[in-house]
Design a protein around this motif. Structure first.
Motif, PDB file in Angstrom:
ATOM      1  N   GLN A  98     -60.131 -18.704 -29.091  1.00  0.00           N
ATOM      2  CA  GLN A  98     -59.989 -17.203 -29.212  1.00  0.00           C
ATOM      3  C   GLN A  98     -60.081 -16.669 -30.308  1.00  0.00           C
ATOM      4  O   GLN A  98     -59.552 -16.894 -31.358  1.00  0.00           O
TER       5      GLN A  98
ATOM      6  N   ASP B 296     -46.111 -17.945 -36.515  1.00  0.00           N
ATOM      7  CA  ASP B 296     -46.607 -17.757 -34.957  1.00  0.00           C
ATOM      8  C   ASP B 296     -45.104 -17.189 -34.228  1.00  0.00           C
ATOM      9  O   ASP B 296     -44.063 -17.337 -34.460  1.00  0.00           O
ATOM     10  N   ASP B 297     -45.745 -16.376 -33.126  1.00  0.00           N
ATOM     11  CA  ASP B 297     -44.902 -16.094 -32.271  1.00  0.00           C
ATOM     12  C   ASP B 297     -43.490 -15.136 -32.656  1.00  0.00           C
ATOM     13  O   ASP B 297     -42.414 -15.317 -32.433  1.00  0.00           O
TER      14      ASP B 297
ATOM     15  N   ASN C 124     -52.753 -24.758 -33.728  1.00  0.00           N
ATOM     16  CA  ASN C 124     -51.415 -24.745 -33.816  1.00  0.00           C
ATOM     17  C   ASN C 124     -50.573 -25.960 -33.929  1.00  0.00           C
ATOM     18  O   ASN C 124     -51.138 -27.128 -33.513  1.00  0.00           O
TER      19      ASN C 124
ATOM     20  N   VAL D 152     -55.824 -25.631 -26.522  1.00  0.00           N
ATOM     21  CA  VAL D 152     -56.138 -26.812 -25.898  1.00  0.00           C
ATOM     22  C   VAL D 152     -56.064 -26.449 -24.174  1.00  0.00           C
ATOM     23  O   VAL D 152     -55.262 -25.676 -23.723  1.00  0.00           O
ATOM     24  N   ARG D 153     -56.868 -27.238 -23.632  1.00  0.00           N
ATOM     25  CA  ARG D 153     -56.932 -26.997 -22.168  1.00  0.00           C
ATOM     26  C   ARG D 153     -56.975 -28.213 -21.569  1.00  0.00           C
ATOM     27  O   ARG D 153     -57.515 -29.333 -22.109  1.00  0.00           O
TER      28      ARG D 153
ATOM     29  N   GLU E  86     -58.910 -19.255 -32.936  1.00  0.00           N
ATOM     30  CA  GLU E  86     -57.818 -19.891 -32.655  1.00  0.00           C
ATOM     31  C   GLU E  86     -58.154 -21.036 -31.597  1.00  0.00           C
ATOM     32  O   GLU E  86     -58.646 -20.816 -30.474  1.00  0.00           O
TER      33      GLU E  86
ATOM     34  N   GLY F 196     -56.666 -10.837 -28.669  1.00  0.00           N
ATOM     35  CA  GLY F 196     -56.236 -10.339 -27.088  1.00  0.00           C
ATOM     36  C   GLY F 196     -57.204 -10.256 -26.289  1.00  0.00           C
ATOM     37  O   GLY F 196     -58.553 -10.201 -26.880  1.00  0.00           O
ATOM     38  N   PHE F 197     -57.003 -10.339 -24.830  1.00  0.00           N
ATOM     39  CA  PHE F 197     -58.016 -10.156 -23.941  1.00  0.00           C
ATOM     40  C   PHE F 197     -58.999  -8.977 -23.920  1.00  0.00           C
ATOM     41  O   PHE F 197     -60.088  -9.051 -23.600  1.00  0.00           O
TER      42      PHE F 197
ATOM     43  N   PRO G  50     -51.588 -24.737 -21.002  1.00  0.00           N
ATOM     44  CA  PRO G  50     -50.703 -25.325 -22.005  1.00  0.00           C
ATOM     45  C   PRO G  50     -49.433 -24.980 -22.056  1.00  0.00           C
ATOM     46  O   PRO G  50     -48.601 -25.794 -22.406  1.00  0.00           O
TER      47      PRO G  50
ATOM     48  N   PRO H 226     -60.038 -16.428 -24.542  1.00  0.00           N
ATOM     49  CA  PRO H 226     -60.223 -17.949 -25.130  1.00  0.00           C
ATOM     50  C   PRO H 226     -61.305 -18.538 -24.121  1.00  0.00           C
ATOM     51  O   PRO H 226     -61.229 -18.214 -22.946  1.00  0.00           O
TER      52      PRO H 226
ATOM     53  N   GLU I 105     -50.658 -10.327 -31.656  1.00  0.00           N
ATOM     54  CA  GLU I 105     -51.123 -11.127 -30.199  1.00  0.00           C
ATOM     55  C   GLU I 105     -51.202 -10.297 -29.182  1.00  0.00           C
ATOM     56  O   GLU I 105     -50.581  -9.374 -29.065  1.00  0.00           O
ATOM     57  N   GLY I 106     -52.091 -10.698 -28.168  1.00  0.00           N
ATOM     58  CA  GLY I 106     -51.790 -10.298 -26.845  1.00  0.00           C
ATOM     59  C   GLY I 106     -52.323  -8.729 -26.598  1.00  0.00           C
ATOM     60  O   GLY I 106     -51.768  -7.962 -25.733  1.00  0.00           O
TER      61      GLY I 106
ATOM     62  N   GLU J  57     -54.257  -6.013 -25.107  1.00  0.00           N
ATOM     63  CA  GLU J  57     -54.816  -5.810 -23.775  1.00  0.00           C
ATOM     64  C   GLU J  57     -55.405  -4.208 -23.532  1.00  0.00           C
ATOM     65  O   GLU J  57     -56.462  -4.121 -22.797  1.00  0.00           O
TER      66      GLU J  57
HETATM   67  N1  LIG Z   1     -51.204 -12.203 -21.642  1.00  0.00           N
HETATM   68  C1  LIG Z   1     -52.039 -12.466 -22.464  1.00  0.00           C
HETATM   69  N2  LIG Z   1     -52.329 -13.695 -23.061  1.00  0.00           N
HETATM   70  C2  LIG Z   1     -53.301 -13.690 -24.182  1.00  0.00           C
HETATM   71  C3  LIG Z   1     -53.980 -12.689 -24.673  1.00  0.00           C
HETATM   72  N3  LIG Z   1     -54.666 -13.070 -25.577  1.00  0.00           N
HETATM   73  C4  LIG Z   1     -54.464 -14.444 -25.815  1.00  0.00           C
HETATM   74  N4  LIG Z   1     -53.414 -14.732 -24.825  1.00  0.00           N
HETATM   75  C5  LIG Z   1     -52.739 -16.094 -24.846  1.00  0.00           C
HETATM   76  O1  LIG Z   1     -51.862 -16.063 -25.653  1.00  0.00           O
HETATM   77  C6  LIG Z   1     -51.455 -17.466 -26.185  1.00  0.00           C
HETATM   78  C7  LIG Z   1     -51.798 -17.310 -27.504  1.00  0.00           C
HETATM   79  O2  LIG Z   1     -51.413 -18.747 -28.012  1.00  0.00           O
HETATM   80  P1  LIG Z   1     -50.130 -19.243 -28.516  1.00  0.00           P
HETATM   81  O3  LIG Z   1     -48.921 -17.940 -28.807  1.00  0.00           O
HETATM   82  O4  LIG Z   1     -49.994 -19.967 -29.839  1.00  0.00           O
HETATM   83  O5  LIG Z   1     -49.469 -20.045 -27.551  1.00  0.00           O
HETATM   84  C8  LIG Z   1     -49.819 -21.185 -27.183  1.00  0.00           C
HETATM   85  C9  LIG Z   1     -49.655 -22.101 -28.034  1.00  0.00           C
HETATM   86  O6  LIG Z   1     -48.112 -22.227 -28.165  1.00  0.00           O
HETATM   87  C10 LIG Z   1     -49.725 -23.344 -27.037  1.00  0.00           C
HETATM   88  N5  LIG Z   1     -50.881 -23.976 -27.401  1.00  0.00           N
HETATM   89  C11 LIG Z   1     -51.977 -23.990 -26.895  1.00  0.00           C
HETATM   90  N6  LIG Z   1     -53.170 -24.941 -27.645  1.00  0.00           N
HETATM   91  C12 LIG Z   1     -51.986 -25.668 -28.313  1.00  0.00           C
HETATM   92  C13 LIG Z   1     -52.508 -26.633 -29.028  1.00  0.00           C
HETATM   93  O7  LIG Z   1     -53.467 -27.364 -29.335  1.00  0.00           O
HETATM   94  N7  LIG Z   1     -51.339 -27.214 -29.766  1.00  0.00           N
HETATM   95  C14 LIG Z   1     -50.088 -26.917 -29.673  1.00  0.00           C
HETATM   96  N8  LIG Z   1     -49.194 -27.295 -30.493  1.00  0.00           N
HETATM   97  N9  LIG Z   1     -49.697 -25.765 -28.801  1.00  0.00           N
HETATM   98  C15 LIG Z   1     -51.047 -25.221 -28.178  1.00  0.00           C
HETATM   99  O8  LIG Z   1     -49.781 -23.052 -25.669  1.00  0.00           O
HETATM  100  C16 LIG Z   1     -49.511 -21.438 -25.978  1.00  0.00           C
HETATM  101  C17 LIG Z   1     -50.117 -20.835 -24.572  1.00  0.00           C
HETATM  102  O9  LIG Z   1     -51.461 -21.173 -24.565  1.00  0.00           O
HETATM  103  P2  LIG Z   1     -52.508 -20.397 -23.879  1.00  0.00           P
HETATM  104  O10 LIG Z   1     -52.266 -20.567 -22.518  1.00  0.00           O
HETATM  105  O11 LIG Z   1     -53.954 -20.744 -24.256  1.00  0.00           O
HETATM  106  O12 LIG Z   1     -52.177 -18.820 -24.348  1.00  0.00           O
HETATM  107  C18 LIG Z   1     -52.588 -18.318 -25.456  1.00  0.00           C
HETATM  108  C19 LIG Z   1     -53.674 -17.146 -24.999  1.00  0.00           C
HETATM  109  O13 LIG Z   1     -54.405 -17.459 -24.048  1.00  0.00           O
HETATM  110  C20 LIG Z   1     -53.764 -11.395 -24.024  1.00  0.00           C
HETATM  111  O14 LIG Z   1     -54.406 -10.614 -24.396  1.00  0.00           O
HETATM  112  N10 LIG Z   1     -52.683 -11.497 -22.833  1.00  0.00           N
END
Ligand SMILES: Nc1nc2c(ncn2[C@@H]2O[C@@H]3COP(=O)(O)O[C@H]4[C@@H](O)[C@H](n5cnc6c(=O)[nH]c(N)nc65)O[C@@H]4COP(=O)(O)O[C@H]3[C@H]2O)c(=O)[nH]1
Length: 675
Positions: free
Chosen positions: A437, A572-573, A510, A455-456, A452, A650-651, A467, A656, A629-630, A632
C-alpha cells in the motif's frame, strides 16, 4: 559374678567379683551357668576349681556347695553357696536345706527387684515431659505429675479429689465429652485434642490420651490421662495454613482456598438450585504502574484494589488473588444476570477511583470476565476457563469493562486452535503473499513516497485471511519471526526489482514484537539487504507504539543499532499506547504514523480532530515527519493538510494490492485526488 558373703574374707570376695559365669568357674560359676546344684566336696581336687586352688587355700576354703536361685519365671537370679574349711560331702538334709534357702533368697531378691522397678517407674512418670493424671474409677484425681503442675499451675494438693473438669475451657460442646466418656467406659482408649485452661484461665490446646485401668476381673479401677500442651504446634500449623491458603500481600484467599470454597459452593448451589457468578478480574495497566512507580507502589496498589473489592462486595462473597494482578470473585446466590451486571459495574466504578501511591495519584482499571453457574458450567476448570475467556474479551473491547462468557467465545478458541495448526504449515505450503500500500506525500503534490508491505494469507479453504486475525496467533506461536523474515526478504527483493525498473522508492516493513526482540534481528536485516542488493536507506521499519513501552533499555539500544544500519524508523499506530514525550525524545524515529482510529471519525469527532492536530504538532516538535493512516475521505485529507501532516495512506489514495497493480500509481501523477 558378684558375691555377697559377710563371712568370706574380703580379698576372696574381691577376687571373685566381676568373674564371668561359666562352667569351670568354681561351684557358683558352674551352677549359675548350668542351672544345676554343684557340690565341690573337696575343692583342691575338683576340676571346676582348677584355676582357683591357691585362692581358696589362702581363704581356708576346702568345700563348696552351690545351688542356683531361680526367679518366678525360672530365670536364674544367682546362686546360694555354703563353704566349709574342710572337705565335706552334704547329706540329704543339707541338700533340702540348700534348696529351701535358695527359694527364700529368690523371694527376697525378686521383691527387691520389683521395688526397684516401681521406683524407676514412678520417677519416670514424675519427671516425664508429658502430663500424667490418674483418677479413680469415679474420675476423682489421685495423682498428677510435675509436668501437669508446670503447665496447668495446679499442684497435686489443689486437684486431689477433684475431677479433670476443672481444666475445661468451656469451648468444647458437651456432646464431645459425652462421646469421649462412652468410649472410655466401654474399656477402650480415647485420643483427641481438647481445649483446656490453666489455673490462671489461660486456654491451651491439649493432645490427650485416656486409658481405663482394669483389674483382673476387668473392672475399671482407675483412669490414666497422658497429655501434651500442643498450643505452639497448633499455632505453627495455623501459620502454615495461612501461608498455604492466603495471599500474604492482600490477606485475601489464594487460588487453592478459592478452589476449595468454590467446590463447596458448587455443591450448595446444586442442592438448593441457586445460581452464582464467577468474576475474573485482571488489572489493565499494572505492568506499566509497576515499571514506572516501582514494586512497592505496585504492591500498595494491589492492596488498595483488594480493599475496594472487599468494600464493594457482600461479606458472603468470596474474593481471592490468584496471580500477580489477577483477582477472582464468587458472587453467591444471585437473582440473575442483571444483578450480576450491576455488581460488575459497581466494581469497575470503585476500582477506577484514583489511588494515592506516595506522591503520585494513579488510576487503575480492570477488565472483568463473568461466567454464570450452573448455566455456563459446573466444574472449576471449565468455569475458570470461561471467566478467563470473557476477561480477555473485555480486554480486547478496550479494557475497563466487563463481559459475560458466551459459548461463541469457546468456538473462537477452537477456531484458533485449528488456525494454529494451519499456520504452521502455511509457510511451507507457500500460502502467503505480500501486498503493498503506497504512502503518499500529501502537502504539495501527491506523490507515492513509500510502499508498505502487508502480508496476506491465501487459505486454501477460507480464502484470504486478514492479518489482523492471524498475525496475533503467529506472534503467540513464535512463527512470526520466520514469517516476518520472509516478508522482509520479499519487500527487499521487490524493492530491488523496482530500482532496476527505474523507481527508487522506500519499502516499509512491519516488525512484530517478537521480531523486534529477536537477538538475530540486525543480522537478518543486514543479510536481507545484502542478499537482494537493496539499499538500507530505502528500507523503513515500522514499530508499534505499544512495543516501545516494553523493555525500555533494550528498545533504546536496538533502535539505535538499527539506525546505524542506515534504515529509517517509523513509530506505528501512534496514539494507542501511553508513551511519554520525554521517552520519545530519546528514540531515533524518523516518522510517526497517526493511528487510523483517530482519522476515521474526522470531521465528526471533534476530540479526535484535536488529538490528531496535537499529535502532528508534537511530532514536529520532536523533529518527526507525520504519516496519517486510514484516510478514506476528502474531508480527512483536507484536515490533515491544514494541520501540516506531511504524508498519508488510505483507501482514498490506494488500497493494498499486489505489486503489479501498484505499479500504475508509480507511473501516474495523482494530483487530481487531493481536491
Ligand atoms: N479501514 C481502513 N483500513 C486501511 C486503510 N488504509 C489502510 N488500511 C489498513 O490498515 C492497516 C495498516 O497496517 P498496520 O496499521 O500496520 O496494521 C497491520 C499490521 O499491524 C499487521 N500486519 C500486516 N502485515 C504485517 C507483516 O508483514 N508483519 C507484521 N508484523 N504485521 C503485519 O496487520 C495489520 C492489519 O493489516 P491489514 O489488514 O493489511 O490492514 C492495513 C491496511 O489494509 C483505510 O483507508 N481504511
Amino acid at each position: 559374678m558378684s558375691g555377697a558373703a559377710p563371712s568370706l574374707p574380703a580379698f576372696y570376695s574381691d577376687a571373685v567379683n566381676g568373674l564371668a559365669i561359666g562352667e569351670g568357674v568354681g561351684a557358683c560359676g558352674t551352677a549359675a551357668s548350668t542351672g544345676e546344684m554343684v557340690i565341690s566336696a573337696d575343692i583342691q581336687n575338683d576340676p571346676c576349681w582348677a584355676d582357683f586352688k591357691e585362692l581358696t587355700a589362702k581363704a581356708g576354703l576346702a568345700s563348696c556347695w552351690s545351688q542356683p536361685i531361680f526367679g518366678s519365671s525360672h530365670e536364674i537370679l544367682g546362686t546360694f553357696a555354703i563353704y566349709h574349711g574342710y572337705p565335706h560331702q552334704p547329706n540329704n538334709d543339707h541338700i533340702a536345706m540348700m534348696e529351701q534357702a535358695s527359694q527364700l533368697v529368690s523371694l527376697a531378691l525378686e521383691r527387691k527387684q520389683v521395688e526397684g522397678d516401681l521406683q524407676k517407674l514412678s520417677r519416670a512418670v514424675e519427671q516425664s515431659p508429658t502430663m500424667v493424671l490418674i483418677t479413680d474409677e469415679r474420675g476423682k484425681i489421685e495423682y498428677v505429675n510435675e509436668e501437669f503442675t508446670d503447665v496447668t499451675g495446679y499442684s497435686l494438693d489443689e486437684v486431689r479429689g477433684k475431677t479433670p473438669a476443672i481444666l475445661n475451657a468451656g469451648e468444647t460442646a458437651p456432646e464431645f465429652y459425652k462421646e469421649m466418656w462412652d468410649v472410655i467406659l466401654e474399656g477402650h482408649d480415647w485420643h483427641g485434642e481438647i481445649r483446656n485452661k490453666t489455673k490462671s484461665g489461660q486456654p491451651y490446646w491439649s493432645m490427650l490420651s485416656i486409658s481405663p485401668i482394669l483389674d483382673e476381673t476387668h473392672t475399671i479401677t482407675h483412669f490414666i490421662g497422658v497429655s501434651e500442651d500442643i498450643s505452639a504446634q497448633k499455632k505453627t500449623l495455623e501459620q502454615i495454613e495461612q501461608l498455604a491458603f492466603y495471599d500474604p500481600l492482600t490477606l485475601l484467599g489464594n487460588r487453592r482456598l478459592f478452589k476449595e470454597q468454590l467446590d463447596i459452593e458448587l455443591k450448595k448451589a446444586k442442592r438448593n438450585s441457586t445460581i452464582f457468578a464467577l468474576f475474573y478480574l485482571d488489572l489493565d495497566n499494572f505492568k506499566q504502574i509497576n515499571d514506572t512507580l516501582g514494586h512497592d507502589a505496585g504492591d500498595r496498589l494491589l492492596q488498595a484494589i483488594a480493599g475496594r473489592l472487599k468494600g464493594t462486595l457482600r461479606q458472603s462473597d468470596l474474593i481471592a488473588r490468584i496471580g500477580g494482578d489477577e483477582f477472582i470473585v464468587l458472587l453467591a446466590d444471585v437473582a440473575g444476570a442483571a444483578e450480576v451486571a450491576s455488581v460488575a459495574n459497581k466494581l469497575l466504578q470503585a476500582i477506577s477511583q484514583p489511588v494515592l501511591l506516595g506522591s503520585s495519584e494513579v488510576k487503575a482499571t480492570v477488565s472483568l470476565g463473568i461466567t454464570m453457574v450452573p448455566t455456563d458450567g459446573d466444574d472449576w476448570a471449565v468455569l475458570m476457563k470461561n471467566a478467563d475467556l470473557a476477561m480477555y474479551r473485555a480486554k480486547h473491547k478496550g479494557r475497563n469493562n466487563f463481559q459475560f462468557f458466551t459459548h461463541e467465545m469457546n468456538d473462537e478458541v477452537v477456531n484458533r486452535a485449528s488456525m494454529e495448526q494451519e499456520l504452521r504449515n502455511a509457510l511451507n505450503n507457500k500460502e502467503f503473499c505480500v501486498h503493498y500500500q503506497p504512502q503518499w506525500s500529501i502537502l504539495k503534490e501527491l506523490q507515492p513516497v513509500c510502499l508498505e508491505a502487508l502480508v496476506r494469507w491465501n487459505h486454501p479453504e477460507r480464502g484470504q485471511v486478514s492479518p489482523a486475525e492471524f498475525i496475533p496467533v503467529a506472534e503467540d506461536l513464535g512463527l512470526i519471526v520466520e514469517l516476518g523474515e520472509w516478508v522482509l526478504n520479499e519487500a527487499c527483493s521487490q524493492g530491488r526489482l523496482l530500482i532496476d525498473a527505474g523507481y527508487s522508492i522506500r519499502m516499509a516493513v512491519n516488525l512484530s514484537m517478537r521480531q523486534f526482540f529477536d537477538p538475530e534481528l540486525l543480522n537478518k536485516i543486514k543479510k536481507a539487504l545484502e542478499l537482494h542488493g537493496f539499499p538500507a536507506s530505502l528500507l523503513e521499519l515500522e514499530i508499534t507504539e505499544s512495543m516501545i513501552m516494553e523493555e525500555v533499555d533494550v528498545v533504546v539500544d536496538t533502535l539505535h543499532q538499527l539506525k546505524l544500519l542506515g534504515v529509517s524508523l517509523s513509530i506505528d499506530d501512534f496514539g494507542t499506547g501511553y508513551s511519554s514525550l520525554s521517552y520519545l525524545k530519546r528514540l531515533p524515529f524518523d516518522h510517526l504514523k497517526v493511528d487510523g482510529s483517530f482519522v476515521r471519525d474526522i470531521p465528526q469527532d471533534k476530540s479526535d480532530m484535536e488529538i490528531t492536530s496535537a499529535v502532528i504538532a508534537m511530532a514536529h516538535k520532536l523533529g518527526l515527519k507525520v504519516i496519517a493512516e486510514g484516510i478514506e475521505t476528502h474531508e480527512q485529507m483536507a484536515f490533515l493538510r491544514e494541520n501540516g501532516c506531511e504524508m498519508g495512506q488510505g483507501f482514498l489514495l490506494a488500497r493494498p494490492a499486489p505489486l503489479d497493480d501498484i505499479m500504475k500509481y508509480l507511473d501516474v501523477e495523482m494530483d487530481s485526488l487531493g481536491d
